[in-house]
Design a protein around this motif. Structure first.
Motif, PDB file in Angstrom:
ATOM      1  N   LYS A 125      51.208  35.967  34.821  1.00 38.86           N
ATOM      2  CA  LYS A 125      50.987  36.228  36.821  1.00 38.86           C
ATOM      3  C   LYS A 125      52.703  37.483  36.870  1.00 38.86           C
ATOM      4  O   LYS A 125      53.757  36.765  36.503  1.00 38.86           O
ATOM      5  CB  LYS A 125      51.422  34.585  37.910  1.00 38.86           C
ATOM      6  CG  LYS A 125      49.901  34.197  37.622  1.00 38.86           C
ATOM      7  CD  LYS A 125      49.971  34.445  38.489  1.00 38.86           C
ATOM      8  CE  LYS A 125      47.954  33.248  38.981  1.00 38.86           C
ATOM      9  NZ  LYS A 125      47.803  33.463  40.339  1.00 38.86           N
TER      10      LYS A 125
ATOM     11  N   LEU B 281      43.836  46.272  41.823  1.00 40.32           N
ATOM     12  CA  LEU B 281      44.645  45.264  41.418  1.00 40.32           C
ATOM     13  C   LEU B 281      46.511  45.434  42.972  1.00 40.32           C
ATOM     14  O   LEU B 281      46.152  44.245  43.263  1.00 40.32           O
ATOM     15  CB  LEU B 281      46.008  45.105  39.945  1.00 40.32           C
ATOM     16  CG  LEU B 281      44.700  44.721  38.954  1.00 40.32           C
ATOM     17  CD1 LEU B 281      46.156  45.631  37.553  1.00 40.32           C
ATOM     18  CD2 LEU B 281      44.912  43.939  38.078  1.00 40.32           C
TER      19      LEU B 281
ATOM     20  N   SER C 142      44.552  42.837  45.399  1.00 42.76           N
ATOM     21  CA  SER C 142      44.491  41.921  45.370  1.00 42.76           C
ATOM     22  C   SER C 142      45.747  41.303  46.095  1.00 42.76           C
ATOM     23  O   SER C 142      45.157  40.094  46.398  1.00 42.76           O
ATOM     24  CB  SER C 142      43.987  41.451  43.615  1.00 42.76           C
ATOM     25  OG  SER C 142      44.320  40.609  43.916  1.00 42.76           O
ATOM     26  N   GLN C 143      46.548  41.757  45.265  1.00 43.15           N
ATOM     27  CA  GLN C 143      47.882  42.039  45.729  1.00 43.15           C
ATOM     28  C   GLN C 143      48.162  41.792  47.371  1.00 43.15           C
ATOM     29  O   GLN C 143      48.544  40.371  48.416  1.00 43.15           O
ATOM     30  CB  GLN C 143      48.865  42.403  45.760  1.00 43.15           C
ATOM     31  CG  GLN C 143      49.624  41.728  44.363  1.00 43.15           C
ATOM     32  CD  GLN C 143      48.735  40.711  43.229  1.00 43.15           C
ATOM     33  OE1 GLN C 143      49.548  40.120  43.742  1.00 43.15           O
ATOM     34  NE2 GLN C 143      47.218  40.652  42.806  1.00 43.15           N
TER      35      GLN C 143
ATOM     36  N   GLU D 180      43.499  39.276  36.427  1.00 40.24           N
ATOM     37  CA  GLU D 180      43.874  39.031  38.076  1.00 40.24           C
ATOM     38  C   GLU D 180      42.928  38.536  38.245  1.00 40.24           C
ATOM     39  O   GLU D 180      42.443  37.308  39.464  1.00 40.24           O
ATOM     40  CB  GLU D 180      43.767  39.708  38.706  1.00 40.24           C
ATOM     41  CG  GLU D 180      44.078  40.181  40.296  1.00 40.24           C
ATOM     42  CD  GLU D 180      45.266  40.051  40.394  1.00 40.24           C
ATOM     43  OE1 GLU D 180      46.504  39.979  41.632  1.00 40.24           O
ATOM     44  OE2 GLU D 180      46.095  39.912  39.263  1.00 40.24           O
TER      45      GLU D 180
ATOM     46  N   ARG E 141      51.242  41.517  40.035  1.00 43.78           N
ATOM     47  CA  ARG E 141      50.523  41.230  38.902  1.00 43.78           C
ATOM     48  C   ARG E 141      51.016  41.433  37.383  1.00 43.78           C
ATOM     49  O   ARG E 141      50.243  42.913  37.485  1.00 43.78           O
ATOM     50  CB  ARG E 141      49.900  39.768  39.406  1.00 43.78           C
ATOM     51  CG  ARG E 141      50.372  39.192  39.879  1.00 43.78           C
ATOM     52  CD  ARG E 141      49.114  37.991  39.694  1.00 43.78           C
ATOM     53  NE  ARG E 141      49.544  37.287  41.618  1.00 43.78           N
ATOM     54  CZ  ARG E 141      49.379  36.004  41.692  1.00 43.78           C
ATOM     55  NH1 ARG E 141      47.813  35.534  40.945  1.00 43.78           N
ATOM     56  NH2 ARG E 141      49.225  35.513  43.280  1.00 43.78           N
TER      57      ARG E 141
END
Length: 342
Positions: free
Chosen positions: A2, A153, A156-157, A187, A314
């Motif tokens: 992470k 990504l 995703s956050q 992830e 991450r």
């Protein structure tokens, strides 16, 4: 594991091929650009290229001056306005950042140029505490240009910040299928664990542990699954094995903040909060600007003194591989979708 720099880094290279220079180092490139500007005079393209090199060196003031000057030559350039938005955001000026990226969007061509501006606006909106609007921009950008692994990504956050576990897993699965990225692999497995699908993640983790030379990140993942299954002894064994490897690696590279974050995570899962706090703060002091780190510092009682204006994400690991495509089984909130307008 992470970590990851900022969403900007995750967005991948936002420059057009015409602006990509053969790098011998930013200082060398700046020297060459200075000579060209001296010989040819200032232009929007040369000033933009020099601003980008200044940013690589962390010379934000010099970069900002070049970007503002570049606008005199091409006031509607989407490239310049995009970089100017990022520069404003770096100084915490979210209103100016939003104005610049909105102007860039008005003059951008459909495709990767327009999509990359949407991803920058998504970052600005996150900094303005508007994650739902940020998600709409990220969704739109990925529909328009589905080949950039970093954008999955970044999204995703945003999903995670909104608690959209099902959408996060599905979005990452789509990203793996579209890009084959090993970073999305990692992830995706983390999303499965966080989304309560540890058993599904465990099969992938076991496969990786059989092949990976560096195992600490996978051991920590397996420990998280085992903790969720109330297998505390097995989890403790995994975490202690991970610490052994991380201590050896940090002995050779004590300046690596990513290893410090992993070790801090192992300590945190073992309940050793003081040790975790020390490693997390060391990583922060080495320049990590990361939302995940901020959250975990709070969890162990640390004082996050960084003013993180850019929402982080991450960082994947180079030893992590592509997952097989899997069907999403979670049953959380419905995915948010939206248009481009703000």
């Amino acid at each position: 594991m992470k970590t990851l720099p900022t969403l900007l880094a995750l967005c991948g290279s936002l420059l057009s091929p015409a602006l990509a220079l053969a790098h011998d180092g930013p200082e060398h490139e700046i020297d060459e650009l200075n000579e060209r500007i001296k010989a040819e005079g200032e232009s929007a393209d040369l000033l933009l290229q020099r601003a980008i090199e200044y940013n690589v060196l962390g010379k934000a003031n010099e970069a900002f001056k070049d970007l503002e000057r570049a606008l005199y030559f091409d006031v509607h350039s989407p490239l310049i306005l995009r970089e100017l938005s990022r520069a404003h955001l770096g100084f915490g000026r979210t209103n100016e950042a939003l104005d610049a990226v909105n102007s860039g969007l008005k003059h951008s061509a459909a495709g990767v140029e327009h999509a990359s501006l949407l991803m920058v606006r998504a970052e600005v909106l996150r900094a303005r505490k508007e994650p739902q609007k940020a998600l709409e921009d990220a969704d739109h950008a990925i529909r328009e240009h589905p080949d950039n692994a970093g954008w999955y990504l970044a999204r995703s956050q945003i999903h995670q910040s909104l608690g959209l576990k099902k959408e996060r897993i599905k979005g990452l699965e789509d990203g793996v299928r579209e890009t084959g990225s090993g970073l999305i692999d990692a992830e995706w497995i983390d999303a499965l664990i966080d989304g309560g699908k540890g058993q599904q993640a465990l099969a992938r983790i076991e496969t990786e542990l059989q092949d990976a030379r560096l195992q600490s990140t996978w051991l920590i993942r397996r420990a998280k699954v085992r903790l969720a299954q109330n297998k505390k002894d097995e989890a403790k064994s995994d975490l202690e094995a991970a610490l052994t490897e991380l201590n050896q690696r940090l002995g050779r590279s004590s300046s690596d903040p990513l290893l410090l974050m992993d070790r801090g995570h192992a300590y945190e899962l073992l309940g050793r909060k003081d040790d975790a706090k020390k490693d997390y703060e060391s990583a922060r002091n080495k320049g990590v600007v990361d939302e995940w780190l901020r959250e975990h510092l709070k969890a162990v009682g640390g004082d996050d003194k960084k003013d993180d204006r850019r929402p982080g994400s991450r960082r994947g690991r180079s030893d992590e591989k592509k997952p097989e495509d899997t069907k999403d089984e979670s049953k959380d909130e419905k995915p948010a979708d939206g248009d481009e307008s703000k």
